[in-house]
Design an enzyme around this catalytic site. Structure first.
Site, PDB file in Angstrom:
ATOM      1  N   LEU A  73      40.193  28.011  51.884  1.00 15.54           N
ATOM      2  CA  LEU A  73      39.994  27.215  50.577  1.00 15.54           C
ATOM      3  C   LEU A  73      40.083  25.750  50.382  1.00 15.54           C
ATOM      4  O   LEU A  73      39.241  25.094  49.674  1.00 15.54           O
ATOM      5  CB  LEU A  73      39.968  28.105  49.625  1.00 15.54           C
ATOM      6  CG  LEU A  73      39.481  28.116  48.207  1.00 15.54           C
ATOM      7  CD1 LEU A  73      37.838  28.546  48.058  1.00 15.54           C
ATOM      8  CD2 LEU A  73      40.257  28.810  47.155  1.00 15.54           C
ATOM      9  N   ARG A  74      41.455  25.400  50.796  1.00 15.90           N
ATOM     10  CA  ARG A  74      41.984  24.285  50.268  1.00 15.90           C
ATOM     11  C   ARG A  74      41.728  23.250  51.403  1.00 15.90           C
ATOM     12  O   ARG A  74      42.286  22.183  51.668  1.00 15.90           O
ATOM     13  CB  ARG A  74      43.346  24.397  50.120  1.00 15.90           C
ATOM     14  CG  ARG A  74      43.763  24.966  48.860  1.00 15.90           C
ATOM     15  CD  ARG A  74      45.276  25.246  48.743  1.00 15.90           C
ATOM     16  NE  ARG A  74      45.478  25.776  47.404  1.00 15.90           N
ATOM     17  CZ  ARG A  74      45.511  27.211  47.076  1.00 15.90           C
ATOM     18  NH1 ARG A  74      45.131  27.827  47.887  1.00 15.90           N
ATOM     19  NH2 ARG A  74      45.798  27.313  45.724  1.00 15.90           N
ATOM     20  N   SER A 156      41.274  32.679  56.189  1.00 12.57           N
ATOM     21  CA  SER A 156      40.974  32.739  54.929  1.00 12.57           C
ATOM     22  C   SER A 156      39.539  32.777  54.510  1.00 12.57           C
ATOM     23  O   SER A 156      38.768  33.371  54.917  1.00 12.57           O
ATOM     24  CB  SER A 156      41.899  31.698  53.914  1.00 12.57           C
ATOM     25  OG  SER A 156      42.033  32.183  52.674  1.00 12.57           O
ATOM     26  N   ASN A 184      34.505  41.394  52.429  1.00 11.29           N
ATOM     27  CA  ASN A 184      33.586  42.236  51.614  1.00 11.29           C
ATOM     28  C   ASN A 184      33.296  41.650  50.111  1.00 11.29           C
ATOM     29  O   ASN A 184      33.564  42.315  49.234  1.00 11.29           O
ATOM     30  CB  ASN A 184      34.160  43.640  51.787  1.00 11.29           C
ATOM     31  CG  ASN A 184      33.271  44.572  51.093  1.00 11.29           C
ATOM     32  OD1 ASN A 184      33.657  45.744  50.846  1.00 11.29           O
ATOM     33  ND2 ASN A 184      31.956  44.407  51.137  1.00 11.29           N
ATOM     34  N   GLU A 263      47.513  37.947  50.751  1.00 11.25           N
ATOM     35  CA  GLU A 263      47.436  38.595  51.898  1.00 11.25           C
ATOM     36  C   GLU A 263      47.072  40.561  51.340  1.00 11.25           C
ATOM     37  O   GLU A 263      46.641  40.953  52.200  1.00 11.25           O
ATOM     38  CB  GLU A 263      48.495  38.643  52.833  1.00 11.25           C
ATOM     39  CG  GLU A 263      48.314  39.090  54.251  1.00 11.25           C
ATOM     40  CD  GLU A 263      47.100  38.099  54.948  1.00 11.25           C
ATOM     41  OE1 GLU A 263      46.995  38.332  56.223  1.00 11.25           O
ATOM     42  OE2 GLU A 263      46.530  37.163  54.117  1.00 11.25           O
ATOM     43  N   LEU A 265      45.268  41.428  49.305  1.00 11.01           N
ATOM     44  CA  LEU A 265      43.640  41.670  49.053  1.00 11.01           C
ATOM     45  C   LEU A 265      43.278  41.533  50.686  1.00 11.01           C
ATOM     46  O   LEU A 265      42.139  42.420  50.810  1.00 11.01           O
ATOM     47  CB  LEU A 265      43.268  40.364  48.302  1.00 11.01           C
ATOM     48  CG  LEU A 265      43.734  40.585  46.877  1.00 11.01           C
ATOM     49  CD1 LEU A 265      43.348  39.378  46.068  1.00 11.01           C
ATOM     50  CD2 LEU A 265      43.490  41.759  46.350  1.00 11.01           C
ATOM     51  N   HIS A 293      49.772  35.212  53.891  1.00 10.76           N
ATOM     52  CA  HIS A 293      48.582  34.501  54.105  1.00 10.76           C
ATOM     53  C   HIS A 293      49.104  33.128  54.188  1.00 10.76           C
ATOM     54  O   HIS A 293      49.064  32.343  53.195  1.00 10.76           O
ATOM     55  CB  HIS A 293      47.717  34.623  52.670  1.00 10.76           C
ATOM     56  CG  HIS A 293      46.498  34.238  52.605  1.00 10.76           C
ATOM     57  ND1 HIS A 293      45.359  34.850  53.237  1.00 10.76           N
ATOM     58  CD2 HIS A 293      45.823  33.060  52.229  1.00 10.76           C
ATOM     59  CE1 HIS A 293      44.295  34.436  53.055  1.00 10.76           C
ATOM     60  NE2 HIS A 293      44.349  33.357  52.496  1.00 10.76           N
ATOM     61  N   TRP A 295      49.531  29.696  57.544  1.00  6.96           N
ATOM     62  CA  TRP A 295      49.000  29.131  58.811  1.00  6.96           C
ATOM     63  C   TRP A 295      49.973  29.674  60.116  1.00  6.96           C
ATOM     64  O   TRP A 295      49.181  29.939  61.096  1.00  6.96           O
ATOM     65  CB  TRP A 295      49.075  27.718  58.717  1.00  6.96           C
ATOM     66  CG  TRP A 295      48.021  27.249  58.058  1.00  6.96           C
ATOM     67  CD1 TRP A 295      47.999  26.705  56.861  1.00  6.96           C
ATOM     68  CD2 TRP A 295      46.613  26.939  58.479  1.00  6.96           C
ATOM     69  NE1 TRP A 295      46.370  26.476  56.384  1.00  6.96           N
ATOM     70  CE2 TRP A 295      45.763  26.480  57.657  1.00  6.96           C
ATOM     71  CE3 TRP A 295      46.044  27.366  59.707  1.00  6.96           C
ATOM     72  CZ2 TRP A 295      44.192  26.195  57.909  1.00  6.96           C
ATOM     73  CZ3 TRP A 295      44.498  27.056  59.992  1.00  6.96           C
ATOM     74  CH2 TRP A 295      43.816  26.672  59.064  1.00  6.96           C
TER      75      TRP A 295
END
Length: 316
Positions: A73-74, A156, A184, A263, A265, A293, A295
């Site tokens: 996302l970033r 991600s 999902n 993570e 989620l 979550h 790298w």
């Protein structure tokens, strides 16, 4: 026929120890039948969004296969985090596959949006699916990179995109991988999580991406819903379980807590995807391990995926 001259600008510093950079050069005024053998370059690729920076590490022996790697996302504007936060350049340096790192795509989900984000002054409509499946492959073909013998992986935000791009463009991709992806998005409540994340990360408006929940674009961009289209494609899905592991030891406590929550989620999404593919009888390797979550775990996932990628591309 007029052919565009392409300027290839070479990065001045070595980002990963042991990986060399090629000498700056311009693309010849005609098709190149074979990709350069080895070396790292930054290319400026024309697109409907304007010029897009793309970092590449050319196949070691000039082969035509390619692996696309998508950020989260970033996604920063200046470089792919894959090149700075993992060892991917060194790990694939001897392999006959070109690594392709699209730069940018901040909070885009690597999809084609309906319109620019209306909440942050964005002037250009994101058209990342068009770029990754039409404009960029056509551009790379000038270097002899195949339009059809590609793999795609994403971390991600890029995880769901990797699978949906592969689902809708089976003529291009022969392998797809998602690491800690949100696979999902039509699952009840996921839109709220995405909305909050996108507002937090640059004040992007989710409604300008796929419209309101229930719009057909939501189902089209849901890897779990589109799983049937992935039948026959080698798939590798990973997620941590949200419990810190040894690779979290160097992270600040606050970062680790945040990564644990995200993570927790992602593991639900991976589990739902696994249930869906199992019900459909679609083979998919899904690994769920300790971890958060971040790298270092995605570097580990890519290392595990590497033999599968090379085999799928015939580049081993």
């Amino acid at each position: 026929m007029r052919l565009r001259t392409v300027l290839a600008v070479v990065t001045a510093a070595v980002m990963v120890s042991g990986v060399g950079f090629a000498t700056a050069r311009a693309v010849p005024p005609g098709p190149v039948l074979r990709a350069p053998a080895g070396g790292f370059e930054e290319l400026s690729v024309p697109s409907s969004m304007g010029p897009i920076k793309v970092q590449v590490q050319w196949a070691a022996r000039g082969g035509s296969a390619a692996l696309y790697l998508l950020d989260g996302l970033r996604a920063p504007a200046g470089h792919s985090q894959w090149t700075t936060d993992t060892d991917v350049l060194r790990r694939f340096a001897g392999d006959d596959v070109t690594l392709v790192f699209p730069v940018g795509g901040h909070a885009s989900f690597y999809t084609d949006w309906y319109r620019p984000s209306s909440t942050n002054g964005q002037s250009t409509t994101y058209r990342w699916e068009t770029f990754l499946t039409r404009e960029l492959p056509d551009f790379l073909a000038q270097y002899g990179v195949s339009r059809t013998n590609n793999a795609v992986v994403g971390a991600s935000m890029g995880g769901n995109a990797a699978l949906t791009l592969a689902a809708h463009h089976r003529d291009q991709f022969r392998f797809a991988g998602a690491f800690s992806g949100f696979l999902n998005p039509t699952f009840p409540g996921w839109d709220l999580t995405m909305r909050a994340a996108m507002l937090d990360e640059g004040r992007f408006n989710l409604d300008d991406m796929w419209g309101p929940v229930g719009d057909p674009a939501w189902r089209r961009n849901d890897a779990t819903v589109q799983a049937e289209l992935l039948r026959g494609l080698p798939l590798y899905i990973t997620s941590g379980n949200g419990v810190p592991g040894p690779l979290d030891a160097s992270s600040a406590v606050g970062n680790t807590v945040n990564a644990m929550g995200i993570e927790s989620l992602a593991v639900i999404a991976a589990s739902i995807f696994r249930e869906r593919t199992t019900a459909l009888g679609i083979p998919a390797r899904v690994d769920i391990t300790a971890g958060t979550h971040t790298w270092p775990y995605w570097q580990q996932s890519l290392a595990t995926a590497r033999p599968m990628i090379l085999a799928a591309l015939g580049a081993s």
